[in-house]
Motif scaffolding. Sequence first.
Motif, PDB file in Angstrom:
ATOM      1  N   TYR A 196       0.945  -1.034  -0.460  1.00  0.00           N
ATOM      2  CA  TYR A 196       0.289  -0.081  -0.108  1.00  0.00           C
ATOM      3  C   TYR A 196       0.969   1.536  -0.191  1.00  0.00           C
ATOM      4  O   TYR A 196       1.048   2.367  -0.607  1.00  0.00           O
TER       5      TYR A 196
ATOM      6  N   ALA B 104      -6.250   1.544  -1.694  1.00  0.00           N
ATOM      7  CA  ALA B 104      -7.082   1.279   0.320  1.00  0.00           C
ATOM      8  C   ALA B 104      -7.913  -0.752   0.034  1.00  0.00           C
ATOM      9  O   ALA B 104      -7.780  -0.830   0.649  1.00  0.00           O
TER      10      ALA B 104
ATOM     11  N   LYS C 250      -5.606   5.536   9.001  1.00  0.00           N
ATOM     12  CA  LYS C 250      -5.129   5.633   7.590  1.00  0.00           C
ATOM     13  C   LYS C 250      -5.321   6.870   6.887  1.00  0.00           C
ATOM     14  O   LYS C 250      -4.052   6.907   6.606  1.00  0.00           O
TER      15      LYS C 250
ATOM     16  N   ASP D 111      -1.315   7.187   5.082  1.00  0.00           N
ATOM     17  CA  ASP D 111      -1.367   7.799   3.831  1.00  0.00           C
ATOM     18  C   ASP D 111      -0.423   8.941   4.727  1.00  0.00           C
ATOM     19  O   ASP D 111       0.546   9.427   3.472  1.00  0.00           O
TER      20      ASP D 111
ATOM     21  N   LYS E 248       2.312   7.403   3.204  1.00  0.00           N
ATOM     22  CA  LYS E 248       2.986   7.058   2.258  1.00  0.00           C
ATOM     23  C   LYS E 248       3.321   8.042   1.513  1.00  0.00           C
ATOM     24  O   LYS E 248       4.084   8.236   0.217  1.00  0.00           O
ATOM     25  N   ASP E 249       2.882   9.107   1.135  1.00  0.00           N
ATOM     26  CA  ASP E 249       2.716  10.664   0.960  1.00  0.00           C
ATOM     27  C   ASP E 249       4.474  11.140   1.394  1.00  0.00           C
ATOM     28  O   ASP E 249       5.213  11.667  -0.607  1.00  0.00           O
TER      29      ASP E 249
END
Length: 290
Positions: free
Chosen positions: A97, A104, A122, A126, A129-130
Amino acid sequence: MKNIFIAILLISFCSINAQNIKAFQFYNQKGKEIKTDKLVKELAEYDIVFFGENHNSSINHWLQLKITEELFTKKNGQIILGAEMFERDNQSQLNNYLSGKFDAKTLKDSARLWNNFTTDYKPLVDFAKDKKLKFIATNIPRRYASQTAKEGLESLNKLSEKEKTYIAQLPIKVTLDTPGYPEMKTMMGEHADGTKVMNFISAQATKDATMAESILKNFEAGKTFIHYNGNYHSKEFGGIYWYIKHKNPNLKMAVISVFESENPELKIPEKEYIPTDFNLIIPADMTKTY
């Protein structure tokens, strides 16, 4: 003129009352109020930060995200994230992910996510992830903790070598010297079966020891590892903190503990308050996510 004067009084009254409404307040270990900018500045000096939480507290989760964002900036991106809410054997799904290989829905379908993942965790994932940060699934798979509670710590020796990679190296030390564990014994009552009590405490220990090992394996010098966990897993410098301290006493660690208060000014609670390095006081009636 009279109406204007009344209007001014009403506005002043509302302003005064609004100033008394507080959503949160941080205190240091000595009981002094600490603002979030100074909190972040101090956290940046630590190797490991445990951010305790009440799992269903909306303000708790919002602060975890905001403090993480500010710590990222303060540390020039040199942070690693990790959480109790993800189990070791789901690390590959989480990595997929983070890298964009999973969306998602695929993550939800392939990993054991908590029911409040979307609202509460999340946003943190996130953010990682960003910013292309590592996010470590630190916890033991729940099935092994449940097995320990039912069959005892020794039952883990029967696991396959593959399964053992998802838990802390055996044997796991379990002792009532660990802060929080005597409290668990008391909660079960003095007439509770001794074996069942120790199995229950041992199950908690498998979680704490596994999360501690996961953090130590993924810690990198010069970076701050921020770990999100239920308040009980690090309160009073016990749980995960205790296991890491016994493995590597040279690491500089900070614990953020959380307490609820009925006091609208969020003063330090008079009862059941054992402070750690930093202490978050939140309203008892704060919106819950479940």
